[in-house]
Enzyme design. Structure first.
Site, mmCIF file in Angstrom:
data_model
loop_
_atom_site.group_PDB
_atom_site.id
_atom_site.type_symbol
_atom_site.label_atom_id
_atom_site.label_comp_id
_atom_site.label_asym_id
_atom_site.label_seq_id
_atom_site.Cartn_x
_atom_site.Cartn_y
_atom_site.Cartn_z
ATOM 1 N N ILE A 27 9.435 -7.334 -9.203
ATOM 2 C CA ILE A 27 8.788 -6.058 -8.901
ATOM 3 C C ILE A 27 9.656 -5.327 -7.898
ATOM 4 O O ILE A 27 9.748 -5.734 -6.734
ATOM 5 C CB ILE A 27 7.371 -6.253 -8.326
ATOM 6 C CG1 ILE A 27 6.558 -7.221 -9.190
ATOM 7 C CG2 ILE A 27 6.678 -4.910 -8.168
ATOM 8 C CD1 ILE A 27 6.340 -6.768 -10.593
ATOM 9 N N GLY A 33 -1.811 -12.540 -3.557
ATOM 10 C CA GLY A 33 -2.925 -11.968 -2.812
ATOM 11 C C GLY A 33 -2.744 -10.519 -2.450
ATOM 12 O O GLY A 33 -3.658 -9.887 -1.916
ATOM 13 N N ILE A 47 -0.582 -5.444 -5.611
ATOM 14 C CA ILE A 47 0.037 -5.510 -6.939
ATOM 15 C C ILE A 47 -0.089 -6.910 -7.518
ATOM 16 O O ILE A 47 -0.450 -7.092 -8.686
ATOM 17 C CB ILE A 47 1.514 -5.090 -6.867
ATOM 18 C CG1 ILE A 47 1.633 -3.607 -6.510
ATOM 19 C CG2 ILE A 47 2.207 -5.351 -8.208
ATOM 20 C CD1 ILE A 47 1.039 -2.677 -7.532
ATOM 21 N N SER A 56 -4.537 -22.014 -9.960
ATOM 22 C CA SER A 56 -4.171 -22.911 -8.859
ATOM 23 C C SER A 56 -3.751 -22.050 -7.688
ATOM 24 O O SER A 56 -2.841 -21.220 -7.823
ATOM 25 C CB SER A 56 -3.027 -23.842 -9.273
ATOM 26 O OG SER A 56 -3.438 -24.703 -10.317
ATOM 27 N N LYS A 99 12.418 3.173 -4.161
ATOM 28 C CA LYS A 99 13.192 3.300 -2.913
ATOM 29 C C LYS A 99 14.523 2.570 -3.002
ATOM 30 O O LYS A 99 15.383 2.711 -2.116
ATOM 31 C CB LYS A 99 12.360 2.785 -1.745
ATOM 32 C CG LYS A 99 11.149 3.667 -1.449
ATOM 33 C CD LYS A 99 10.265 3.092 -0.377
ATOM 34 C CE LYS A 99 9.090 4.025 -0.094
ATOM 35 N NZ LYS A 99 8.220 4.241 -1.274
ATOM 36 N N GLY A 139 -3.947 3.077 -3.113
ATOM 37 C CA GLY A 139 -4.828 2.020 -2.639
ATOM 38 C C GLY A 139 -4.129 0.742 -2.260
ATOM 39 O O GLY A 139 -4.773 -0.197 -1.791
#
Length: 621
Positions: free
Chosen positions: A403, A287, A290, A333, A407, A447
């Site tokens: 991911i 959600g 990315i 799902s 940093k 964004g």
């Protein structure tokens, strides 16, 4: 629709009759002998009926007049040609052809084509406001279009059909186009002449219609328009136009994404289809900004199912509803759960047996994780990676993609150190595993929930000030779709254990970004000021795409390189991490930093000078 087709058919029948009579008039120079008047009127119904039958059989009434074009004219010519042969043939069978002058047989089809074609084109021109554009659209706003290619031509056609805009000129740097016309609109000069032309023509709006141009070319066009005090719009991305998602006339304001100087990603579609086609794909953090974009991109490659794994109920509901509304053909799902919860994770793997896992769930806000929430940040970023990674290895998943972030390079904050530790966890899990663990690092995405851009937008909407931590602070940026596409590409290319580094281009000064956002919002720094607040805890002045001790290797993709980072030096890293995370004892920020130093040797301070191995940024917004 039937009534409209019938009216068009009757129009063509009348046109054929008029053409037949006009052919006699022209043959006899408008002085028809009485005996030929009898032939003309006596055979007009027969000749017209033959033409009408041919027109109907040839399907001339499926097209719409308002979209009449060259293919419609071609069909008319073919149908009239067949009619021109059929009329004398039928009249010969009934022994009446000798009474008709041969010139009439030649003139009639020519006149029929003219009448039918001209009426259709005139109707389209009227509907698009081209007959008398100023009179037809008296309240339309004059606008200049930058670009005179195929996209501009399509844009002119679409805008002409509406009442809002009236294009008064085109500008293009191609010398071969200057002085010419596109859809009746003249190419007035080069793009650099936009200020002079706007003043001359009284124009206050411009449209950049160059979707296939480089970002640098579009940025130059925007700078010229802004300097001329023009309100600037642009056409949608070329990929969206080609995909049919939007029309070329769906104008939108210029966004910050348009100015980053980054060209479209070229994907290995065949390789990605082989990677994802008919596979069950699990995305944690589905959600998030990315994670959700990864799901959208994955859906393009025909997966058997996408398992949306998310801890936030509303975020999961939103992405699940988006797929239900816009991609009903993709099986999804929606699974609520915490990626740190080993029992829940194991349930998900047992039920869905994913073959590919993208682990995007993470905490990313540097200041929030630096002190009060330090241990929670490490627990979420490290324990979740370890939990999902172990489940993927037990289930013999084909690939696990983490991911990560820039940093994690020479980290100076808890967030970066936790992500570097997550990378080490994946490298440790790779040892002796059939699952390929792939790590992908990239910088900030425009964004996203962790990006400074939404905050700047809110501050501008409130009237300012826009807060920037330091005059010289800079970051690497890319768009969310670009980041997701490159993550997929890296995942498809990975063989296990690699750390892929995305080409982030040149760094952008945050202060320059703030100025550009103020300008794009229609304000100036006199209206909305920029306020410098000082670096926040754990915040770097400069980000680094690679650690000093790392080297990179090229890959077949120009925007991906492989970092040769150090491997875990502690053979018992995973066991020690599990023990500490289960019972940290002192979980205060100082104790957490001490533990991070133990496992992440490069965790330390960064110089306030930009990295010496990087050229000075030329990217200034």
């Amino acid at each position: 629709m039937r009534t409209r087709r019938l009216l068009v058919f009757l129009h063509d029948v009348i046109a054929a009759a008029l053409a037949w009579c006009a052919a006699f008039l022209l043959r006899f120079n408008f002085d028809i002998p009485p005996e030929y008047e009898f032939v003309m009127f006596g055979l007009v119904l027969g000749a017209t009926g033959i033409y009408a039958a041919v027109f109907w059989v040839m399907g001339l009434y499926r097209g719409l007049w308002r979209y009449a074009s060259l293919p419609d004219l071609q069909r008319i010519v073919v149908a009239v040609g067949i009619g021109a042969l059929a009329v004398p043939a039928v009249l010969s069978l009934v022994q009446l052809s000798a009474a008709v002058p041969r010139t009439v047989y030649v003139l009639t089809p020519l006149l029929v084509v003219v009448l039918m074609g001209a009426s259709r084109l005139a109707y389209r021109a009227w509907r698009e406001g081209r007959l008398l554009p100023i009179i037809a659209k008296p309240h339309a706003t004059p606008v200049l279009v930058l670009g005179a290619g195929a996209t501009a031509a399509a844009l002119l056609r679409d805008l002409a059909a509406g009442a809002r805009w009236r294009v008064v000129g085109l500008l293009d740097d191609d010398a071969g186009k200057q002085g010419g016309e596109v859809a009746g609109i003249k190419v007035l000069g080069k793009v650099e002449h936009v200020s002079a032309m706007a003043e001359k023509l009284g124009v206050s709006h411009a449209v950049i219609a160059m979707p296939s141009a480089t970002h640098q070319e579009r940025k130059r066009a925007l700078d010229l328009c802004t300097a001329a005090d023009l309100a600037v719009m642009t056409v949608p991305a070329l990929s969206d136009i080609v995909a049919g998602k939007v029309s070329v006339s769906s104008l939108r304001p210029v966004e910050l994404d348009d100015l980053l100087g980054r060209d479209p990603v070229q994907l290995d579609d065949a390789g990605l289809r082989g990677f994802l086609d008919s596979k069950t794909v699990l995305v944690t953090g589905a959600g998030g900004s990315i994670g959700s974009e990864l799901c959208r991109q994955i859906a393009r490659f025909s997966p058997a199912r996408i398992v949306l794994f998310e801890n936030a109920e509303f975020a999961l509901y939103s992405i699940e509803q988006e797929f239900r509304d816009r991609a009903a053909g993709v099986a999804v799902s929606a699974v609520l759960g915490d990626a740190k919860d080993a029992r829940r994770v194991q349930e998900v793997f047992a039920r869905y047996a994913p073959q590919v896992v993208f682990h995007a769930a993470a905490y990313k806000h540097v200041p929030l994780m630096e002190d009060e929430n330090a241990f929670q940040g490490v627990a979420n970023n490290v324990l979740a990676t370890l939990t999902v990674g172990r489940a993927a290895r037990r289930a013999a998943c084909e690939r696990f993609v983490l991911i990560s972030t820039d940093k994690a390079v020479n980290p100076t904050n808890v967030m970066g150190a936790s992500k570097r530790l997550a990378e080490l966890v994946c490298q440790a899990l790779q040892a002796g595993s059939g699952t390929q663990f792939v790590i992908v690092r990239f910088g900030n995405v425009l964004g996203s929930t962790g990006s400074v851009v939404p905050r700047f937008r809110e501050q501008i909407a409130r009237g300012g000030p826009v807060t920037v931590t330091h005059r010289d602070i800079e970051r690497y940026f890319m768009s969310i779709p670009e980041a997701a596409q490159l993550v997929l590409q890296a995942g498809a290319m990975g063989k296990g254990g690699e750390i892929f580094v995305l080409d982030m281009g040149e760094p952008v000064k945050i202060a320059d970004m703030a100025r550009q956002m103020i300008r794009l919002s229609g304000f100036s720094e006199a209206d909305i000021r920029i306020e410098y607040t000082g670096l926040r805890p754990g915040e770097k002045l400069y980000e680094e795409p690679l650690a000093d001790s790392e080297t990179t290797l090229p890959t077949p993709h120009p925007k991906l390189r492989i970092a040769r980072a150090r491997a875990p030096e502690n053979a018992k890293l995973l066991e020690e991490l599990l023990v500490w995370l289960a019972d940290p004892g002192d979980s205060g920020p100082a104790a957490v930093r001490t533990q991070l130093h133990r496992w992440v040797s490069e965790y330390g301070a960064q110089s306030e000078q930009p990295p010496s191995n990087r050229k000075e940024s030329s990217q200034r917004l």
